[in-house]
Design a protein around this motif. Sequence first.
Motif, PDB file in Angstrom:
ATOM      1  N   GLN A 302       0.847  -1.183   0.000  1.00 57.10           N
ATOM      2  CA  GLN A 302       0.000   0.000   0.000  1.00 57.10           C
ATOM      3  C   GLN A 302       0.889   1.241   0.000  1.00 57.10           C
ATOM      4  O   GLN A 302       2.004   1.209   0.522  1.00 57.10           O
ATOM      5  CB  GLN A 302      -0.927   0.010   1.217  1.00 57.10           C
ATOM      6  CG  GLN A 302      -1.869  -1.181   1.270  1.00 57.10           C
ATOM      7  CD  GLN A 302      -2.842  -1.118   2.437  1.00 57.10           C
ATOM      8  OE1 GLN A 302      -2.869  -0.148   3.188  1.00 57.10           O
ATOM      9  NE2 GLN A 302      -3.652  -2.149   2.586  1.00 57.10           N
ATOM     10  N   ASP A 304       1.699   3.797   1.678  1.00 59.79           N
ATOM     11  CA  ASP A 304       1.793   4.530   2.935  1.00 59.79           C
ATOM     12  C   ASP A 304       2.943   5.530   2.850  1.00 59.79           C
ATOM     13  O   ASP A 304       3.907   5.320   2.113  1.00 59.79           O
ATOM     14  CB  ASP A 304       2.027   3.559   4.092  1.00 59.79           C
ATOM     15  CG  ASP A 304       0.855   2.611   4.302  1.00 59.79           C
ATOM     16  OD1 ASP A 304      -0.254   3.109   4.547  1.00 59.79           O
ATOM     17  OD2 ASP A 304       1.052   1.383   4.204  1.00 59.79           O
ATOM     18  N   SER A 308       6.560   6.231   7.726  1.00 60.77           N
ATOM     19  CA  SER A 308       5.411   6.005   8.600  1.00 60.77           C
ATOM     20  C   SER A 308       5.586   4.704   9.374  1.00 60.77           C
ATOM     21  O   SER A 308       6.406   3.845   9.035  1.00 60.77           O
ATOM     22  CB  SER A 308       4.123   5.949   7.779  1.00 60.77           C
ATOM     23  OG  SER A 308       4.115   4.804   6.935  1.00 60.77           O
ATOM     24  N   ALA A 310       3.537   2.275   9.452  1.00 60.93           N
ATOM     25  CA  ALA A 310       3.129   1.143   8.620  1.00 60.93           C
ATOM     26  C   ALA A 310       4.285   0.667   7.751  1.00 60.93           C
ATOM     27  O   ALA A 310       4.496  -0.545   7.579  1.00 60.93           O
ATOM     28  CB  ALA A 310       1.936   1.543   7.754  1.00 60.93           C
ATOM     29  N   LYS A 356      -4.193   4.792  -2.936  1.00 62.28           N
ATOM     30  CA  LYS A 356      -3.716   4.299  -1.638  1.00 62.28           C
ATOM     31  C   LYS A 356      -3.393   2.814  -1.698  1.00 62.28           C
ATOM     32  O   LYS A 356      -2.386   2.350  -1.151  1.00 62.28           O
ATOM     33  CB  LYS A 356      -4.789   4.556  -0.568  1.00 62.28           C
ATOM     34  CG  LYS A 356      -4.543   3.894   0.787  1.00 62.28           C
ATOM     35  CD  LYS A 356      -3.350   4.463   1.496  1.00 62.28           C
ATOM     36  CE  LYS A 356      -3.287   3.992   2.945  1.00 62.28           C
ATOM     37  NZ  LYS A 356      -3.064   2.534   3.074  1.00 62.28           N
TER      38      LYS A 356
END
Length: 379
Positions: A302, A304, A308, A310, A356
Amino acid sequence: MLNERARELAPDLLPNGVFDPPTGSPTHWKTSNMDDVKSGSYSLTVDLTGKYVGHWHDFGGARPGEEDGDMLDLIRIRRCGGNQVDAIGWAKDFLGITNGDRSSFERARRAIERDASAREAQHAAEIQKIRDGARNMWLHAAVLPGTPAELYLRGRSIDCRALGRAPGALRFRPDATNKEAGSKLPCMVAAIVGLDGAHLGTHRTWISQRPDGSWGKALLADPKLTLGASKGGFIPLWRGDGAGKLATIAPGTDIYVSEGIEDGLSVAMGMPDKRIIAAVSLSKVGSLQLPEQAGSIIIVGQNDPYGSKAVDALEREIGKLQARGFKVRIIYPPRTPIGGGGAPDPAAFNTAPAFKDFNEWLCKDPDGFFGRKAGRAVA
C-alpha cells in the motif's frame, strides 16, 4: 514468574487499558500503545492466559524496540526508562525475592507455580471453545454467490462472476453478533487456516445496506474483527492457475500476500493466474505458515507515507520472512497519475500517490487497472 502475574501487572503498568472480554474470564489486556493514551483504539495486547501468558505485542506499528516482549520488558519500558538492571531490581522487589537468598526465590517460585497447571487446563478448554465457535460460525454460513457479501465485494469492484468462481474461504452470515452494535448484523466471514488446512479462526467483516440499495462496511469503529487464532494462518483467496492446497503448490510458485481480503481479490481481478492469500493483518505477515518450495513471496503493498509506522512495520515483517529463507518482493499501485507519460517524477513518487491501495486503483480506474506494470517490484 513475572509472566504468571500478568493479570495483576498489566493493569498496573498500563492503567488505561481494558480487559478483553470485559466480563467473565478475560484472556487479554488491551491498550492504545506503549504510551497508554486514551484513544478508543487498542493495538497493544497483553496475553493473560495460555502458552504466551505475560507476552505482549503492539499490532499498530510500534516504535523500534517496543513491538513485543514479556513482563520484564514492559517493566523496563514503562517503569525504568529502558534500563534493564533497574527493571530486574524492580521485579525482584515485586516478587519478594531477596538478593542472594535462594530460599526466598524458591518460595516465590512455588507460589507462582501452584495454580499454573489448573489455569493452563482451564485456558486450553476456553481456547478450544473459541476455536470451535469460530469454525462453526463459518461452517454454518452461506456460500458467497447470491448473498449480500457478494454484493459488498461487487461494490468494491470485485466481481467474482467475472473471475469465474467465488473464493471458497468466503461466506455470508445474516446474523453475526457484534458487541459494539449490541446486536446481530450481516457479516462476510472468512476462514483462517494453517498450512495443514486446519481451521484456526474466522475473520468477520460486518456489512450494511445503504439507502441506494448497495452494500458497504457497517458504520462501526471496528467493522473487521477476528474470532479465534490468526497468527501463522492465512485466508486462502485465490488459487490462480494452480490446484490443491497452498502446501502442495508446484516448486517455484510465487505467492502473493495481501494484508486484507479486498486488496488480495483486487489483485486477482488483474492477475487471475496468481496464487493469493491474505495475512489478516500487517503485523502477522512475518509469521505466515508458507511452503518451503514457494518461489517469491510477493507482498501486495500500500502507498503509505515514507517513514510512517506502517512502512517500518512492513520492513520488519519482510525481514522476518527473509530470515526464514524466503525471497520477498513488493508490488505497489501507481504512485503517479495514470496517463502522465514518461518516467515517474521521484518527488511525486514520495508525495503524490495516485492510489492508496490496489482496491482503490481498481475502483477508481478500472479501465487502467493493471494496464501497465503495477508499481515497482523491489527486493
